[in-house]
Write an enzyme that holds these catalytic residues in place. Sequence first.
Site, PDB file in Angstrom:
ATOM      1  N   LEU A 265       5.481   2.958   3.124  1.00  0.00           N
ATOM      2  CA  LEU A 265       4.976   1.798   2.382  1.00  0.00           C
ATOM      3  C   LEU A 265       4.440   0.812   3.416  1.00  0.00           C
ATOM      4  CD1 LEU A 265       4.521  -0.060  -0.041  1.00  0.00           C
ATOM      5  CD2 LEU A 265       6.911  -0.774   0.131  1.00  0.00           C
ATOM      6  N   GLU A 266       3.146   0.532   3.332  1.00  0.00           N
ATOM      7  CA  GLU A 266       2.494  -0.407   4.246  1.00  0.00           C
ATOM      8  C   GLU A 266       2.402  -1.764   3.541  1.00  0.00           C
ATOM      9  OE1 GLU A 266      -1.516  -0.469   7.053  1.00  0.00           O
ATOM     10  OE2 GLU A 266      -1.591   0.540   5.107  1.00  0.00           O
ATOM     11  N   ILE A 267       3.151  -2.734   4.051  1.00  0.00           N
ATOM     12  CA  ILE A 267       3.177  -4.077   3.465  1.00  0.00           C
ATOM     13  C   ILE A 267       2.207  -4.951   4.250  1.00  0.00           C
ATOM     14  CG2 ILE A 267       4.622  -6.107   3.026  1.00  0.00           C
ATOM     15  CD1 ILE A 267       7.013  -4.116   2.820  1.00  0.00           C
TER      16      ILE A 267
ATOM     17  N   THR B 219      -3.439   1.622   8.318  1.00  0.00           N
ATOM     18  CA  THR B 219      -3.575   3.062   8.087  1.00  0.00           C
ATOM     19  C   THR B 219      -4.989   3.467   7.662  1.00  0.00           C
ATOM     20  OG1 THR B 219      -2.673   2.750   5.873  1.00  0.00           O
ATOM     21  CG2 THR B 219      -1.137   3.458   7.590  1.00  0.00           C
TER      22      THR B 219
ATOM     23  N   HIS C 220       0.839  -1.194   0.000  1.00  0.00           N
ATOM     24  CA  HIS C 220       0.000   0.000   0.000  1.00  0.00           C
ATOM     25  C   HIS C 220       0.876   1.246   0.000  1.00  0.00           C
ATOM     26  CE1 HIS C 220      -3.058   2.658   2.385  1.00  0.00           C
ATOM     27  NE2 HIS C 220      -3.015   2.980   1.103  1.00  0.00           N
TER      28      HIS C 220
END
Length: 708
Positions: free
Chosen positions: A458-460, A496, A447
């Site tokens: 960066l949201e993994i 998030t 994301h």
Amino acid sequence: MAEIATIEKRNGVAIIWLDQPNEKINKVSLDFVADIDKIFQQLENDGEVKAAVLISKKKDFIAGADIEMFQNVKKKGDFIDFTRNGHQSLFKLERSKKPVVAAVHGACLGAGTEIALACHARVASDDRSTHFALPEVMLGLLPGGGGTQRLPRLIGIQRALDIMLTGKKIYAGKAKKMNLVDKVTTKEALLNAAIELAVQLTKAPIQRKDSRTFLEKLLESNSITRGIVFRKAKEMVLKKTLGNYPAPLKILECVEIGMEEGIDKGLEAEATKFEELILTNESRQLINIFFNMTEKKKNPYEGKVPIKEANTIAMIGAGFMGAGITQVSVMDGINVLLKDVKEETIAAAKQGIWKDLFKKVQRKTMTQPEAEEILNRVESKLDYSGFDKVDIIVEAVFEEIKLKQKIVADCEAASRPDCVFASNTSALPISHIAEKATRPENIIGMHYFSPVPKMPLLEIIKTPKTADWVTAACFELGIRQGKTCIVVNDGPGFYTTRILAPYINECMLLIEEGCDAAQIDRAMKKWGFPVGPVALQDEVGIDIGAHIMTSDLVEFAKQREGARINDSVVKMYKDGYSGKKNKRGFYKYDEKGKKRGIDENIYKYFGNPSRKEFAQETIQHRMGMMMLNEALYCMEEGILESATDGDVGAIFGLGFPPFTGGPFRYIDHVGAHKVIALMDDLTAKYGARFKPAKILKEMAAKGETFYK
């Protein structure tokens, strides 16, 4: 001989090679300052030496102060002597009869810039890695090595304030124009150029032409007009920070004292105010964030699983997000197959990337051949040919589950068995996207946040089936793309989006109750968010908000006790509102896309409530506690695996007030009991949706904190 450097002599010029042992970078510590002092004292007494050059053996000059030493400062008096001693050392360097030239290649940051400023001249390489900065303000501090005194005297007050109040990077070409640097040359010629200049300085001091404009000279020429400069600067600082950050005002005070009362008084103010700032909670939390960011530059899977390096990736979807992901990839030497259904969309994406690259060319931080080489790493695709060569596929197509599932099937057919498939969805559960996959262990969420080249997070997102090597590969890719990565577990909205949704929903409920939309933005900016929640919806897109309001996340939220959902953005989107992108949003926009006040027509989507004034604190507490409580639920349910990930995600993804350290550090600082009392009060006034999460009550009962 001091450990931090070796000395070489050439024809009466001492070359001081900085090379701090057991460190990747040179950083200024207590020992570093003492060693530098010894070196220059030794050279001062050496009859063979007539001048010196200060240069680094490492890839950077000096990367600033050793931040870890600030954590040992617990009370007044713990640090001020170190600052004063540093001032004395640099004062002796500046007053030395033997000229010293700083030869700068790579990063020259903070105390590094201040050491260079104390030298008699500066030569810089024209390499794009070479830059100067005084970024202390980003840590809630001020330049404590004489920067507030020497920089304004060298380049002018207004230009110096711009550098110190923003922490911005100044590259070699611009540094030369403003007299921060005396000569720019190639990396290969740097040392010889510095030696040559040092020899020249033994014959006569350098003569610099004042590069300030006529107006700058006029305003900085006397006490009365300087007073206007400082007053206007203070107004701008308060307008931007809303009083939440003490450091910028302290910087202004130090510069003003130095310019009006002399450098000695200025340096003493710098030493005193530096220590005052170290002891503030704002600085402690900003330093915590710095350490968190540094930690996130290391792959947590290193040594646990083999880490697959992605040299070629495929990007499906050449829209705004796809173009951004492509850009941050090619910047690090990664080849990208950019696929879309329309050639013109790909062409527009490449044009946008080139526009950003050309700005770097114009700023001389990149050459045109370098920019062209970067763009050439993008290969246009209208089909899946070549996908058998890629290591990771990232998709950023419309948020529709069946479409994404079809793309998964197409990619599995076209790619290797060890190819990773990552979805850039912001809300759709990854497990749903992987539902019909033949290789669900290869599927993950990545994301990104818009605009991708500027937003750091960066949201993994991993599912229970995602293989560890897949997560490791995506984390590694994120690091190469310059991102600060967090890894969370799959669920509606992940982390998030999930904590943002109730925050935005509470904003909508406040408007429904009669609160002025602009007042909400003002209140939350004052609380510390960089952008208000109403303006944020226009920026992100009302279409995106409407999509989230019809997603699984809302159905999930409705199950919460006392849930109240406002769906006004869905109605607005149906009537053609998309936000800033089509100049129809909560705010009105002019031809250039600049905000022009709230569009009064939006209130009809909220039932045209009678407008009334709300207490600023009420707005802040209602919205802030909704986000905080949801973060706690994410921790309780295992979406988050650490408080650090929660704080990093909230700050870098959503703009949660950085000076608080993030939701979990905020709770630790305020105290769990006080947060519970505030949530209980909100529950009594506004309903059960504010009931504190179980994890918070348990921690309060045990006297525990999220951080030790």
